[in-house]
Structures are given as C-alpha cells and as structure tokens.
Scaffold this motif. Structure first.
Motif, PDB file in Angstrom:
ATOM      1  N   LEU A   3       0.829  -1.208   0.000  1.00  0.00           N
ATOM      2  CA  LEU A   3       0.000   0.000   0.000  1.00  0.00           C
ATOM      3  C   LEU A   3       0.867   1.263   0.000  1.00  0.00           C
ATOM      4  CD1 LEU A   3      -3.079   0.260   0.378  1.00  0.00           C
ATOM      5  CD2 LEU A   3      -2.692   0.383   2.825  1.00  0.00           C
ATOM      6  N   ASP A   4       0.631   2.170  -0.958  1.00  0.00           N
ATOM      7  CA  ASP A   4       1.359   3.439  -1.004  1.00  0.00           C
ATOM      8  C   ASP A   4       0.734   4.392   0.015  1.00  0.00           C
ATOM      9  OD1 ASP A   4       2.484   5.878  -1.515  1.00  0.00           O
ATOM     10  OD2 ASP A   4       2.166   5.808  -3.686  1.00  0.00           O
ATOM     11  N   ASP A   5       1.421   4.531   1.160  1.00  0.00           N
ATOM     12  CA  ASP A   5       0.801   5.287   2.259  1.00  0.00           C
ATOM     13  C   ASP A   5       0.599   6.774   1.919  1.00  0.00           C
ATOM     14  OD1 ASP A   5       3.782   4.435   2.979  1.00  0.00           O
ATOM     15  OD2 ASP A   5       3.491   6.525   3.566  1.00  0.00           O
ATOM     16  N   THR A   6       1.305   7.271   0.897  1.00  0.00           N
ATOM     17  CA  THR A   6       1.131   8.690   0.554  1.00  0.00           C
ATOM     18  C   THR A   6      -0.188   8.942  -0.183  1.00  0.00           C
ATOM     19  OG1 THR A   6       2.207   8.517  -1.611  1.00  0.00           O
ATOM     20  CG2 THR A   6       3.645   8.958   0.278  1.00  0.00           C
ATOM     21  N   GLN A   7      -0.834   7.873  -0.631  1.00  0.00           N
ATOM     22  CA  GLN A   7      -2.085   8.053  -1.395  1.00  0.00           C
ATOM     23  C   GLN A   7      -3.347   7.764  -0.576  1.00  0.00           C
ATOM     24  OE1 GLN A   7      -2.391   6.578  -5.427  1.00  0.00           O
ATOM     25  NE2 GLN A   7      -0.189   6.204  -5.539  1.00  0.00           N
ATOM     26  N   ILE A   8      -3.153   7.395   0.690  1.00  0.00           N
ATOM     27  CA  ILE A   8      -4.320   6.980   1.485  1.00  0.00           C
ATOM     28  C   ILE A   8      -5.240   8.152   1.817  1.00  0.00           C
ATOM     29  CG2 ILE A   8      -5.057   6.019   3.715  1.00  0.00           C
ATOM     30  CD1 ILE A   8      -2.535   4.273   3.635  1.00  0.00           C
ATOM     31  N   GLU A   9      -4.647   9.258   2.260  1.00  0.00           N
ATOM     32  CA  GLU A   9      -5.457  10.364   2.789  1.00  0.00           C
ATOM     33  C   GLU A   9      -6.498  10.841   1.769  1.00  0.00           C
ATOM     34  OE1 GLU A   9      -3.175  13.515   4.509  1.00  0.00           O
ATOM     35  OE2 GLU A   9      -4.866  14.122   5.789  1.00  0.00           O
ATOM     36  N   ALA A  10      -6.109  10.869   0.492  1.00  0.00           N
ATOM     37  CA  ALA A  10      -7.019  11.344  -0.556  1.00  0.00           C
ATOM     38  C   ALA A  10      -8.255  10.457  -0.707  1.00  0.00           C
ATOM     39  CB  ALA A  10      -6.266  11.418  -1.884  1.00  0.00           C
ATOM     40  N   LYS A  11      -8.177   9.224  -0.212  1.00  0.00           N
ATOM     41  CA  LYS A  11      -9.300   8.288  -0.373  1.00  0.00           C
ATOM     42  C   LYS A  11     -10.230   8.249   0.841  1.00  0.00           C
ATOM     43  CE  LYS A  11      -8.275   6.682  -4.446  1.00  0.00           C
ATOM     44  NZ  LYS A  11      -7.885   5.333  -4.817  1.00  0.00           N
ATOM     45  N   MET A  69       3.649   1.617   8.986  1.00  0.00           N
ATOM     46  CA  MET A  69       2.547   1.684   9.948  1.00  0.00           C
ATOM     47  C   MET A  69       2.497   3.013  10.696  1.00  0.00           C
ATOM     48  SD  MET A  69       0.777  -0.868   9.406  1.00  0.00           S
ATOM     49  CE  MET A  69      -0.407  -0.776  10.742  1.00  0.00           C
ATOM     50  N   LYS A  70       3.617   3.738  10.661  1.00  0.00           N
ATOM     51  CA  LYS A  70       3.640   5.025  11.361  1.00  0.00           C
ATOM     52  C   LYS A  70       2.641   5.976  10.686  1.00  0.00           C
ATOM     53  CE  LYS A  70       7.018   8.068  13.433  1.00  0.00           C
ATOM     54  NZ  LYS A  70       6.889   9.272  12.581  1.00  0.00           N
ATOM     55  N   THR A  71       2.734   6.096   9.362  1.00  0.00           N
ATOM     56  CA  THR A  71       1.819   6.961   8.614  1.00  0.00           C
ATOM     57  C   THR A  71       0.383   6.487   8.792  1.00  0.00           C
ATOM     58  OG1 THR A  71       3.542   6.904   6.945  1.00  0.00           O
ATOM     59  CG2 THR A  71       1.505   8.012   6.345  1.00  0.00           C
ATOM     60  N   ILE A  72       0.187   5.174   8.693  1.00  0.00           N
ATOM     61  CA  ILE A  72      -1.183   4.646   8.763  1.00  0.00           C
ATOM     62  C   ILE A  72      -1.804   4.913  10.140  1.00  0.00           C
ATOM     63  CG2 ILE A  72      -2.491   2.456   8.797  1.00  0.00           C
ATOM     64  CD1 ILE A  72      -0.833   1.690   6.310  1.00  0.00           C
ATOM     65  N   CYS A  73      -1.046   4.694  11.193  1.00  0.00           N
ATOM     66  CA  CYS A  73      -1.585   4.926  12.540  1.00  0.00           C
ATOM     67  C   CYS A  73      -1.813   6.420  12.801  1.00  0.00           C
ATOM     68  CB  CYS A  73      -0.679   4.301  13.597  1.00  0.00           C
ATOM     69  SG  CYS A  73      -0.728   2.492  13.523  1.00  0.00           S
ATOM     70  N   GLU A  74      -0.963   7.277  12.215  1.00  0.00           N
ATOM     71  CA  GLU A  74      -1.182   8.723  12.357  1.00  0.00           C
ATOM     72  C   GLU A  74      -2.478   9.143  11.672  1.00  0.00           C
ATOM     73  OE1 GLU A  74       3.537   9.924  12.673  1.00  0.00           O
ATOM     74  OE2 GLU A  74       2.424  10.522  10.869  1.00  0.00           O
ATOM     75  N   LEU A  75      -2.678   8.670  10.437  1.00  0.00           N
ATOM     76  CA  LEU A  75      -3.920   8.982   9.711  1.00  0.00           C
ATOM     77  C   LEU A  75      -5.133   8.464  10.483  1.00  0.00           C
ATOM     78  CD1 LEU A  75      -3.003   8.120   6.007  1.00  0.00           C
ATOM     79  CD2 LEU A  75      -3.590  10.389   6.920  1.00  0.00           C
ATOM     80  N   ALA A  76      -5.003   7.248  11.012  1.00  0.00           N
ATOM     81  CA  ALA A  76      -6.117   6.641  11.746  1.00  0.00           C
ATOM     82  C   ALA A  76      -6.468   7.483  12.968  1.00  0.00           C
ATOM     83  CB  ALA A  76      -5.755   5.217  12.159  1.00  0.00           C
ATOM     84  N   SER A  77      -5.457   8.034  13.611  1.00  0.00           N
ATOM     85  CA  SER A  77      -5.769   8.794  14.815  1.00  0.00           C
ATOM     86  C   SER A  77      -6.364  10.157  14.445  1.00  0.00           C
ATOM     87  CB  SER A  77      -4.542   8.850  15.738  1.00  0.00           C
ATOM     88  OG  SER A  77      -3.989  10.116  15.773  1.00  0.00           O
ATOM     89  N   ILE A  78      -5.916  10.766  13.354  1.00  0.00           N
ATOM     90  CA  ILE A  78      -6.496  12.052  12.920  1.00  0.00           C
ATOM     91  C   ILE A  78      -7.956  11.872  12.504  1.00  0.00           C
ATOM     92  CG2 ILE A  78      -6.406  13.874  11.134  1.00  0.00           C
ATOM     93  CD1 ILE A  78      -3.339  13.339  11.014  1.00  0.00           C
ATOM     94  N   TYR A  79      -8.236  10.838  11.708  1.00  0.00           N
ATOM     95  CA  TYR A  79      -9.581  10.661  11.143  1.00  0.00           C
ATOM     96  C   TYR A  79     -10.448   9.680  11.947  1.00  0.00           C
ATOM     97  CZ  TYR A  79      -7.869  13.253   7.109  1.00  0.00           C
ATOM     98  OH  TYR A  79      -7.356  14.227   6.283  1.00  0.00           O
ATOM     99  N   LYS A  80      -9.959   9.266  13.117  1.00  0.00           N
ATOM    100  CA  LYS A  80     -10.703   8.336  13.994  1.00  0.00           C
ATOM    101  C   LYS A  80     -11.097   7.048  13.257  1.00  0.00           C
ATOM    102  CE  LYS A  80     -11.278  11.439  17.473  1.00  0.00           C
ATOM    103  NZ  LYS A  80      -9.936  11.988  17.110  1.00  0.00           N
TER     104      LYS A  80
END
Ligand SMILES: *Cc1c(COP(=O)(O)O)cnc(C)c1O
Length: 375
Positions: free
Chosen positions: A112-120, A140-151
């Motif tokens: 998974l390209d973690d830089t493209q997740i937020e847009a989806k 997983m650092k990026t993914i867990c950060e996004l998860a915490s921002i967007y709940k």
C-alpha cells in the motif's frame, strides 16, 4: 537438480515425533474443541508477539472477518486497502457488508502506497486494512497517524508476516487488531486451516472470543449472533510444537533472501525493496522481470518451480466487478501483477539450490532481453 517452490516435508519431518505425541495427547484427552491446547497456543503466540491477547480461530480469513466485526465495521462502511493481495483480505471486508476502497501500491515494497491513502478517506471510511505482503511491513507510522487524525480503526493483515518488525516493535502491535493465518504454507503453518487475531485491547479480545464461539456468554446463553470460527485443538497442539522453531525458520528465510540479493545480478531483474526501519520475514522472495512468463517457463525447464503472487489485481477480478473499478485505475498494481515472479524459498533450502536458482535467473534474464533486442 530439482528445486521445489516450497518443501513443507522438511519442517514437518524434523518435528514428526513431537507432533505425533501432541496429537496423541489431544486424542487421549478427548479435548477436541476449546481444549487446553488452544489456550496454551494463544498464550504462547501472544508472548511471541509481545502482546497481551491472542485469540485462536479457524483461519486467517475468519480472523480478518472477526476483527472487522469486533471493530464495528458495518454495512455501508468503507475500508481502505490494497488491490495487490490475496482475495481473502477483501472477502472479509465484503463479508461484513463493507466496501473495499483500493489505494495503489508502492513499486518497490509492493505494499500500500501510504502517501495516497489520505485522498481516499471519506465520511464513510471506518478503517484502514494494510497487508504486510510477502512478509514486508507496511509503513505503519503513517497509517496509525492517519487513523488517529480521522478516527479510523486499523485492522492489519499479517497472514504473511509472523515475526516481522516495524520500528523495533513487533508487527502484531501495530493496529487495533492484527490478523494471522496458519495455512500450511505460511511462515508458521498448521496441518490444515487455522488463524489468530492479536490485540492489545481487552474489550476487542473479549468480543472476538465470543464471536468466534457462537456469541456465547456461557454454554447456552448467547449475547450476540456469532459463528463457529474456532481453532481446532489438534491444530493448536501442532502449532505449539512448531512455534518454537519459528524464529530459526525466519532466520533461515532471511539468510536465503540475503543470498539471492548477492547472487542475482542481472540488469534485467528487479529485486524486492524494503522499507527502512522494518524487518521482513521473507514469506516470499519476489523478483520482477519484463519477460516474466517466458522466464518462468525457462526456469521450469531447469526444474526450478516458481509461482506468481498474484497474477490479477483484485480490482480486475471477475468477482469484484460490482465494485466498479476498471483497467488503469491502479497502474502500479497492474504493472506489478504482470511482472512479479516468486522464487523458491523455504527453511531448509540448501546453498546449492539457491546458487542453482540464481544462476539460471541470471542466464535467462540476459537471454530473454537479447532476444527482445533482435526481434
Ligand atoms: C493466506 C492469506 C490470507 C488468508 O488466510 P487463510 O488462513 O488461508 O484463510 C489472508 N491474507 C493474506 C495476505 C494471505 O496470504
């Protein structure tokens, strides 16, 4: 020489006496369902992962489904994941009524390209489901950060990553629930189907434990509608014997991967990349070639058995038609699916076998690219 893709008999044979004894004990105790072996394995595997809870279940696919349900993923919810994985990843999402939303992959890590997740991420997104494919951890650092921002919840598919590390922490500790498969060919394999969910969340652990066993509170009192998704005692007994060998087997896999990196030296072959700060467990050693199909045939002619994981990205699978994706939606995943080739890799593989495979990969890669120039 004949090099199989995997040889499970090597690992099972060395443990045959111990495995047979453990099976005989289950038979002698008539403890086939929810027996002490399952609890012992759950404790052993939790300890191996450095996590407080592991819940044994019937397969990796069941583990993913139970984890999604326990995280309250419901019909209409969206779950972000990769199109380059085994179909079980999204079968679980669809089984709970949610919709898989794909994000393209990184060309070097195949993940998974973690830089493209937020847009989806939309208002319907409820979870991210990263897959640590081929044993290589996702960022997983990026993914867990996004998860915490967007709940969002993070449910990880670690079916190919038993023992992997990301930022000095076991892969089983990255996410709300981390799902494992003990399908026979995995880094830790049973003699049949089995799986587990690992979590640090007591409430989730309790809910998964109930869901996998008919939603039971007690024998005939049911708090929720659940499933028969339990791990068999016989499989748990086998896994208890095999788990002790997992660190050694993973080390042998790492050594083999290192040798492949040393011995395969063709400009026409791309070797797998890794993410810095991560430790892969090399479930598969996946190279890339522009002439993949021809290369696979040539290797076969030298009795070298390879595989393709996976030839069709999920968004182009006939079964996924109703998700509404089309060709070119995920160009990297499509390119990777057309060029990947998994080389033989298994604990117990000899240096002669590794050299033999590498030699013919080098020879045929050159030969096929020369043919291309002349046609
Ligand atoms: C094997 C696998 C699964 C499914 O596990 P089963 O135990 O076969 O149900 C899920 N995801 C990935 C990436 C796998 O490799």
């Amino acid at each position: 020489m004949n090099v199989p893709f995997v040889d499970l008999s090597l690992q099972n044979h060395s443990l045959l006496e111990e495995i047979t004894h453990s099976i005989q004990t289950v038979i002698a105790n008539n403890s086939f369902i929810n027996g002490p072996d399952v609890t012992v394995f759950e404790n052993n595997f939790a300890k191996f992962c450095g996590a407080p809870y592991a819940i044994g279940c019937s397969s990796g696919t069941a583990a993913l489904k139970l984890a999604l349900l326990a995280c309250n993923i419901q019909p209409g919810d969206e779950v972000i994941t990769t199109p380059h994985t085994f179909i079980a990843t999204i079968e679980a999402i669809i089984a709970v009524g949610a919709k898989p939303v794909f994000v393209d992959i990184n060309e070097h890590t195949y993940n998974l390209d973690d830089t493209q997740i937020e847009a989806k991420i939309t208002s319907k997104t409820k979870a991210i489901l990263p897959v640590h494919l081929y044993g290589q951890p996702v960022n997983m650092k990026t993914i867990c950060e996004l998860a915490s921002i967007y709940k969002l919840k993070v449910i990880a598919d670690a079916a190919q990553a038993h023992g992997a590390y990301f930022h000095e922490k076991s892969i089983a500790l990255w996410g709300d629930a981390v799902c494992f498969s003990f399908y026979p060919g995995k880094n830790l394999g049973a003699l049949g189907d089995a799986g587990a969910v690992v979590t640090q969340d007591e409430h989730l652990a309790k809910k998964i434990r109930q869901l996998k066993d008919h939603g039971r509170q007690s024998k005939y009192k049911h708090d929720m509608i659940g499933f028969n998704d339990r791990m068999d005692s016989l499989q748990a007994a086998v896994l208890n014997v095999k788990l002790k060998k997992l660190p050694e087997w993973n080390k042998q896999r790492a050594d083999t991967a290192k040798k492949y990196h040393e011995f395969i030296c063709s400009n026409f072959i791309k070797l797998p990349g890794s993410l810095s700060g991560s430790t892969s467990v090399h479930h598969l050693f996946v190279i890339r070639s522009k002439h993949r199909d021809a290369l696979q045939k040539k290797l076969k002619s030298q009795n070298i058995h390879t595989n393709i994981h996976y030839p069709i990205p999920l968004h182009l699978q006939p079964a996924c038609h109703s998700l509404g994706y089309k060709r070119n939606d995920f160009p990297i995943a499509e390119k990777i699916a057309n060029s990947v080739l998994s080389l033989p890799l298994f604990p117990g593989m000899t240096i002669e076998e590794i050299k033999y495979v590498s030699k013919f990969v080098n020879i045929y890669a050159e030969m096929l690219s020369l043919q291309e120039v002349h046609t």
